[in-house]
Motif scaffolding. Structure first.
Motif, PDB file in Angstrom:
ATOM      1  N   UNK A  85       0.493  -1.279  -0.639  1.00 39.17           N
ATOM      2  CA  UNK A  85      -0.596   0.085  -0.143  1.00 39.17           C
ATOM      3  C   UNK A  85       1.034   1.399  -0.067  1.00 39.17           C
ATOM      4  N   UNK A  86       0.527   2.518  -0.471  1.00 38.54           N
ATOM      5  CA  UNK A  86       1.531   3.724  -0.785  1.00 38.54           C
ATOM      6  C   UNK A  86       1.288   4.061   0.756  1.00 38.54           C
ATOM      7  N   UNK A  87       2.024   4.993   0.557  1.00 40.09           N
ATOM      8  CA  UNK A  87       2.631   5.095   2.080  1.00 40.09           C
ATOM      9  C   UNK A  87       0.921   6.749   2.331  1.00 40.09           C
ATOM     10  N   UNK A  88       0.542   6.422   3.104  1.00 42.52           N
ATOM     11  CA  UNK A  88      -0.374   7.863   3.265  1.00 42.52           C
ATOM     12  C   UNK A  88       0.398   8.865   3.987  1.00 42.52           C
ATOM     13  N   UNK A  89       0.638  10.083   3.057  1.00 46.24           N
ATOM     14  CA  UNK A  89       0.825  11.673   3.576  1.00 46.24           C
ATOM     15  C   UNK A  89       0.466  12.497   4.799  1.00 46.24           C
ATOM     16  N   UNK A  90       1.308  12.325   6.150  1.00 46.04           N
ATOM     17  CA  UNK A  90       0.485  13.048   6.532  1.00 46.04           C
ATOM     18  C   UNK A  90      -0.175  14.247   6.941  1.00 46.04           C
ATOM     19  N   UNK A  91      -0.825  14.008   7.364  1.00 45.93           N
ATOM     20  CA  UNK A  91      -1.887  15.760   7.314  1.00 45.93           C
ATOM     21  C   UNK A  91      -1.463  16.346   7.991  1.00 45.93           C
ATOM     22  N   UNK A 155      10.220   8.853  11.268  1.00 43.18           N
ATOM     23  CA  UNK A 155       8.829   8.443  12.163  1.00 43.18           C
ATOM     24  C   UNK A 155       7.473   9.196  11.582  1.00 43.18           C
ATOM     25  N   UNK A 156       6.959   8.027  12.519  1.00 39.75           N
ATOM     26  CA  UNK A 156       5.276   7.862  11.667  1.00 39.75           C
ATOM     27  C   UNK A 156       4.780   8.952  11.929  1.00 39.75           C
ATOM     28  N   UNK A 157       4.238   9.546  10.619  1.00 44.04           N
ATOM     29  CA  UNK A 157       3.600  11.525  11.131  1.00 44.04           C
ATOM     30  C   UNK A 157       2.173  10.522  10.142  1.00 44.04           C
ATOM     31  N   UNK A 158       1.470   9.572  10.051  1.00 37.77           N
ATOM     32  CA  UNK A 158       0.198   9.671   8.961  1.00 37.77           C
ATOM     33  C   UNK A 158      -0.430  10.034  10.324  1.00 37.77           C
ATOM     34  N   UNK A 159      -2.292   9.683  10.138  1.00 37.07           N
ATOM     35  CA  UNK A 159      -3.285  10.603  10.340  1.00 37.07           C
ATOM     36  C   UNK A 159      -3.726   9.706  11.766  1.00 37.07           C
ATOM     37  N   UNK A 160      -2.960   8.214  12.475  1.00 35.58           N
ATOM     38  CA  UNK A 160      -3.351   7.656  13.393  1.00 35.58           C
ATOM     39  C   UNK A 160      -2.332   8.110  14.301  1.00 35.58           C
ATOM     40  N   UNK A 161      -1.237   8.795  14.218  1.00 37.57           N
ATOM     41  CA  UNK A 161       0.083   9.916  14.950  1.00 37.57           C
ATOM     42  C   UNK A 161      -0.193  10.745  15.156  1.00 37.57           C
ATOM     43  N   UNK A 162      -1.304  11.223  14.462  1.00 41.87           N
ATOM     44  CA  UNK A 162      -1.544  13.090  14.635  1.00 41.87           C
ATOM     45  C   UNK A 162      -2.903  12.321  15.913  1.00 41.87           C
TER      46      UNK A 162
END
Length: 248
Positions: A85-91, A155-162
């Protein structure tokens, strides 16, 4: 006996001499067989010149192709490739936490910068606080929350991390000073603090660990679409008792 002539092989004594014509014993002539005359030769026709066929150029293998052909054929891996899956850009968003009376307000910053006293969005917020019966000079709590937290790094900065970061930030502030109701103003505040979307605008949310919250459209959206203010006012009247009782 029908013998016409008889000649002895040797001369007999007291015999008459033989006649010479009788001694001529020549062999009879044998007639040679008739040889048919050879047929007259037909005039020789000049041989037809063969039609020349067009030459077909046969491509000769070049050195590069010879080297390519000489390489062993690699075995093809028939194992199906699972697409990652393509990495989700950080919001990207900026939020400011304010306190007005017994309410905490997590407000989207329309320009990404801190509120100024004459900003149209800030003036609209002051009007809403007065209508709600709360102090119209809210106190700023901490620095604005800007996401992504880091511009570089792994570092993971996707929606869940936000979401985890925003909820953790609110939890710390509410433990320090509890509030009667949390205002979530703007879609980023509703999404990453209330785990909801735009359909939750003007509704009360129950957030685990944070308690009761009110989802409000963003200040910029309210200025662009003034007709939304009526629904905000109606929702405010239903929830006003929460913070008014706390202020008494």
């Amino acid at each position: 006996m029908q013998v016409v002539n008889w000649l002895p092989r040797t001369e007999l004594p007291f015999a008459a001499p033989s006649r010479p014509e009788l001694l001529d014993m020549s062999e009879p002539e044998i007639a040679a067989p008739a040889i048919p005359a050879a047929p007259a030769e037909a005039p020789v026709q000049p041989a037809a010149r063969p039609v020349e066929r067009p030459k077909i150029e046969v491509p000769r293998p070049s050195l590069a192709s010879t080297r390519t052909a000489a390489k062993p054929v690699e075995e093809v891996d028939e194992t199906p490739v699972v697409a990652r899956p393509a990495p989700v850009p950080p919001p990207r968003f900026a939020l400011q936490l304010l306190r007005a009376g017994r309410c905490l307000l997590l407000v989207e910053l329309p320009t990404g910068e801190a509120f100024q006293s004459r900003d149209p969005a800030y003036l609209l917020l002051k009007d809403m606080l007065r209508a709600a019966g709360l102090p119209d000079a809210p106190q700023i709590v901490g620095e604005p929350v800007r996401w992504p937290w880091l511009n570089r790094g792994t570092m993971d900065q996707g929606p869940e991390a936000a979401r985890d970061f925003v909820q953790g930030f609110l939890s710390v502030q509410m433990e320090a000073a509890p509030c009667a109701c949390l205002w979530l103003i703007g879609l980023p505040a509703v999404r990453f603090a209330g785990e909801a979307d735009a359909e939750a605008f003007n509704q009360e949310l129950q957030i685990e660990g944070l308690g009761s919250a009110w989802a409000v459209p963003g200040l910029e959206l309210l200025m662009e679409e003034p007709q939304r203010k009526a629904a905000v006012w109606q929702a405010m009247r239903r929830l006003m008792a929460r913070w008014k009782e706390s202020n008494e």
